[in-house]
Design an enzyme around this catalytic site. Sequence first.
Site, short mmCIF file in Angstrom:
data_model
loop_
_atom_site.label_atom_id
_atom_site.label_comp_id
_atom_site.label_asym_id
_atom_site.label_seq_id
_atom_site.Cartn_x
_atom_site.Cartn_y
_atom_site.Cartn_z
N THR A 209 4.03 36.99 65.17
CA THR A 209 5.25 36.73 64.40
C THR A 209 6.41 37.60 64.89
O THR A 209 6.17 38.70 65.43
CB THR A 209 4.96 37.02 62.91
OG1 THR A 209 6.19 37.07 62.20
CG2 THR A 209 4.26 38.36 62.71
N ASP A 210 7.63 37.17 64.61
CA ASP A 210 8.80 38.00 64.94
C ASP A 210 8.90 39.20 64.00
O ASP A 210 9.65 40.14 64.27
CB ASP A 210 10.10 37.18 64.88
CG ASP A 210 10.40 36.55 63.52
OD1 ASP A 210 9.56 36.67 62.59
OD2 ASP A 210 11.48 35.94 63.38
N GLU A 211 8.13 39.18 62.90
CA GLU A 211 8.26 40.27 61.91
C GLU A 211 7.79 41.61 62.45
O GLU A 211 8.13 42.65 61.91
CB GLU A 211 7.50 39.90 60.61
CG GLU A 211 8.04 38.60 60.05
CD GLU A 211 7.58 38.25 58.65
OE1 GLU A 211 7.28 39.16 57.87
OE2 GLU A 211 7.54 37.05 58.34
N LYS B 247 -0.08 42.66 61.88
CA LYS B 247 0.11 41.77 63.03
C LYS B 247 0.51 42.60 64.27
O LYS B 247 0.04 42.34 65.37
CB LYS B 247 1.18 40.72 62.74
CG LYS B 247 0.80 39.66 61.72
CD LYS B 247 -0.37 38.76 62.13
CE LYS B 247 -0.03 37.82 63.25
NZ LYS B 247 -1.14 36.85 63.50
N TYR C 113 1.83 43.27 56.07
CA TYR C 113 1.57 42.07 56.89
C TYR C 113 2.03 42.30 58.32
O TYR C 113 1.26 42.16 59.27
CB TYR C 113 2.27 40.84 56.29
CG TYR C 113 2.37 39.68 57.27
CD1 TYR C 113 1.23 39.05 57.76
CD2 TYR C 113 3.62 39.21 57.72
CE1 TYR C 113 1.31 37.99 58.67
CE2 TYR C 113 3.71 38.16 58.62
CZ TYR C 113 2.56 37.54 59.10
OH TYR C 113 2.65 36.52 60.00
#
Length: 355
Positions: A136-138, A165, A161
């Site tokens: 993810t970009d997060e 990741k 989260y």
Amino acid sequence: MMTNFKKKILITGGAGFIGSHVIRLFVNKYPDYHIINLDKLTYAGNLANLKDIETKPNYTFVKGDIVDGNFMADLFNKHTIDGVIHLAAESHVDRSIANPMEFIMTNIVGTVNLLNAAKSSWKDNFSNKRFYHISTDEVYGSLSNEGFFTESTSYSPNSPYSASKASSDHLVRAYYHTYQLPIVISNCSNNYGSHQFPEKLIPLMIHNIKNNKPLPVYGKGENIRDWLFVEDHASAIDIIFHKGKVAETYNIGGNNELKNIDLIYLLCSLMDKKLHKPKDSSMKLITYVKDRAGHDLRYAIDSSKLQKELGWQPSLKFEEGLEKTVDWYLANEKWLNEVTSGAYQNYYTNQYEKR
Ligand code: NAD
Ligand code: TYD
């Protein structure tokens, strides 16, 4: 049944939102690949997402938990797997704030189990093998009002989260540098489309508008996300799996930034039309609630590397994708009713009643 498949691909998390779109694409597009879908069927996994392809001869479902290392090793012993596309994860930020441990187990320990199972079954002979990790970009953290995440942006995750990741991305990369496991990683922006569990912003709002329930906007609704139609993510995954360079990272994004509140306005006016409600009536359901803890302000992806090097382009404009999404949820009432019965009610009460 055809037994001489050209490749055997293990897709994890295939009963979830993005995974089910990837499975559908691969099963239909590559009849000469055997696609194995490994999924634990958590609250987010739903075999109803795959009804249209479940009887195809090149598709097999296996129920299992990536956190169970022995199970993963057995699976790799039983099947000669050529490639892994790893999507299985705990994926919702709010749940990670309430209960981080599940995220550590599935996203970190589960990913390492998968890396170990692939590495030991491939016995260090990695020719024509590939381990593709979906992220993810997060992991890049939060942007202010300017700039974009590129593949060289430093990692700075802010939620349990995104930290889980980020941790899994580092481990995947380490297995290339240490053992030369042929990995590739992609980091994608917020997805939307059919079959998304209604804990995430767009399907949650659709469900609430449909039921005349308050629309809970966190903080002032000024946080910005970069939205990509899920089938465009699946097409990027197809291209990266086949053409991406080993050990590289590719950013995937829709170049489509919206403030949450503007997105909700758009949804409200679209739903008013679709449900034949008086103009502006859904808007009255908007309710500002307590902000999410550690809420990232803005995500925005620069996907020029993927576009230039591998020729990927998103196919749909946001308005088209949003209308398709709303139409799907309205046409699939049974699906929505089933996933919002039972445990969803408890989740919703805990998450929103005290805000
Ligand atoms: P999802 O929550 O809809 O689906 C996750 C799937 O993984 C479910 O089918 C679930 O049953 C399965 N799963 C969970 N724990 C498991 C375990 N221990 N063993 C086996 N299976 C397990 O998630 P999603 O939104 O489809 O996201 C898929 C992947 O894409 C995730 O890795 C996520 O981090 C990443 N991603 C998501 C987005 C997004 O906007 N949704 C954006 C970028 C990246
Ligand atoms: P979400 O769909 O949870 O994705 P992510 O947190 O991974 O970006 O949320 C998208 C944005 O919408 C995020 O800024 C949080 C906000 N949001 C709300 O305002 N209300 C809600 O009920 C939810 C679920 C999200």
